[in-house]
Design a protein around this motif. Structure first.
Motif: not given
Length: 501
Positions: A57, A224-225, A227-230, A345
């Motif tokens: 991240t 997978s990270p 999907a969590d990124a803005k 990301a």
């Protein structure tokens, strides 16, 4: 894919760099510039982030911050604000010259001392911008060539560590990891050899994309990270904490900044010649101020030193697109990418072996660029060969013997643990002692200079012999014992002869 070139009838505003086009055309040309330099601008954050052991991240934030700052710096350089900006078509990006020094600092203390050193060094560079032309003489080709060569050499261990899968992974050095690196390297080499123009220039970027896709299809890439990124977010100020200030790190980074300023000065002068436009000392100083202002501000947003990208100077010469507004449009594209954390990301999710395959070419080209610079140095009847040999030897000590400087004071070891800083110090000092201080110098007095002349003559003779032309060494300057007889025995070869050198 065809390289976009200048249309027949652009609109002018007086100077060549002030020609302009329609909005769509400007952004098309600007995007071409960004694609040319994109691989170079995302690599430094990944290298330094890896050395600092940042999470995926945080590495993504480093990437987007680098894109954002590069875009802002490009806009400042091309459009200008008061005394800041050369107002020339120059693309700014995160400087490779600073990477090895930042890695040395980040490996011990993380990114906070890196940011502190950059801020202070950037401000120093900003102060000296106006009279830097008087300091450029301290960085002739024999100095800058040695430094650039060591930059490439010092980055190669990073590339090979990536090829093995990264530091600390369980399957480091597995055939699978090295296989992905080799596949990426082959893709880049094939594209470079088979295609021409824009596609060839984008070979590293295409290789990264293709290698990542193959790794993802075989289950060796983790997205997978992402999907969590803005999707959209403003850059965060001091996300990594407030900078810390270490004297040794500051000294080391200041040396790097002087090298960056030398490179930017060379690029400004080169683009002036390409455009056939006036570039005086004031314009160079304005360009350096933009460089240093962006560098000093970069750590606030979590980014690194900026410099002019030489490959984009070459693109201007190749395409004939001289408009600074086209490059400014590319700066807008970079700013836009820097506001998209999801882009960072995705970049941070590129598997290390894939990055390693591209890194071999990318970092190797830096070393090759330094060798090319050294090839323009005059080695006759002087001690330039000594300067190069000693400077490069000292510069690779951190690679060959990483603990060599551990017993020295910390401020000194920080400087010398960076190959680029060590090379710069040695090369500048030796250049001053051997070339600037001329008292007592005698032509041909050095055994190194004499041997260089002999080897040049020997090379010419070998070239003539292979071409079937007779010119024995004995009839020219005296060659090393036993060599002339051996060459005289080389028979002439019939048919087409190879070209040597």
């Amino acid at each position: 894919m065809k390289l976009l070139t200048r249309p027949a009838n652009p609109k002018y505003r007086g100077r060549p760099e002030d020609q302009t086009y329609g909005v769509g055309t400007l952004f098309t040309y600007g995007t071409q510039h960004i694609l040319t330099m994109y691989g170079g601008v995302i690599a430094p954050p990944l290298i330094v982030g890896g050395a600092a052991k940042l999470s995926p991240t945080d590495m993504a934030l480093l990437v987007t911050a680098g894109l954002f700052i590069s875009g802002c710096a490009t806009l400042l350089q091309t459009l200008g604000i008061g005394p800041f900006g050369s107002r020339l078509p120059i693309v700014q990006g995160i400087s490779f010259a600073s990477v090895s020094t930042m890695v040395a600092i980040a490996s011990d203390g993380g990114v906070r001392p890196v940011f502190g050193a950059i801020i202070v060094a950037g401000l120093i560079g900003l102060v000296v911008s106006s009279f830097f032309a008087q300091l450029v003489r301290l960085f002739p080709a024999v100095v800058t060539g040695s430094i650039i060569t060591v930059i490439g050499l010092s980055l190669m261990p990073v590339a090979f560590q990536w090829c093995m899968g990264g530091e600390g992974v369980k399957n480091a050095g597995s055939m699978a990891n090295i296989g992905y690196a080799g596949l990426t390297l082959v893709i880049i080499l094939v594209i470079s050899r088979v295609f021409q123009g824009t596609i060839s220039r984008l070979s590293i970027l295409i290789g990264l994309v293709a290698g990542t896709i193959i790794a993802a299809l075989t289950g060796h890439a983790d997205f997978s990270p992402v999907a969590d990124a803005k999707v959209v977010a403003l850059p965060q100020i001091f996300h990594f904490g407030t900078p810390t200030f270490n004297v040794g790190a500051i000294v080391s980074m200041t040396i790097v900044i002087l090298v960056i300023m030398t490179e930017t000065t060379a690029d400004i002068l080169a683009i002036g010649e390409i455009l056939d436009t006036e570039v005086d000392a004031k314009r160079v100083a304005d360009g350096l101020r933009a460089d240093m202002a962006a560098t000093a501000v970069a750590p606030v947003f979590g980014s690194f030193p900026c410099s002019a990208f030489a490959q984009n100077v070459g693109l201007v010469a190749l395409t004939g697109i001289k408009s600074r507004f086209a490059v400014a449009a590319g700066g807008v594209v970079l700013v836009g990418l820097g506001l998209l954390p999801v882009v960072g990301a995705v970049v941070a999710a590129i598997p290390y072996p894939v990055l390693g395959g591209a890194g071999i070419v990318l970092f190797g080209s830096v070393a090759a660029s330094g060798i090319r610079t050294l090839s323009r140095v005059d080695y006759h009847d002087n001690l330039n060969m000594v300067i190069v040999s000693v400077a490069i030897a000292v510069g690779i000590i951190p690679i060959a013997a990483p603990t060599f400087w551990d017993a020295f004071p910390s401020w000194f070891s920080v400087i010398m643990h960076s190959g680029i800083s060590a090379t710069a110090v040695v090369a500048v000092v030796l250049n001053l002692l051997f070339n600037e201080v001329t008292a007592g110098n005698k032509p041909g007095a050095s055994v190194f200079a004499a041997r260089e002349s002999e080897l040049d003559e020997l090379g010419d003779t070998l070239d003539d012999e292979l071409r079937g032309e007779k010119r024995p060494v004995a009839n020219s300057r005296r060659a090393p014992k036993g060599v002339s007889n051996a060459l005289e025995d080389v028979p002439a070869v019939d048919g087409p002869q190879p070209s040597i050198g």
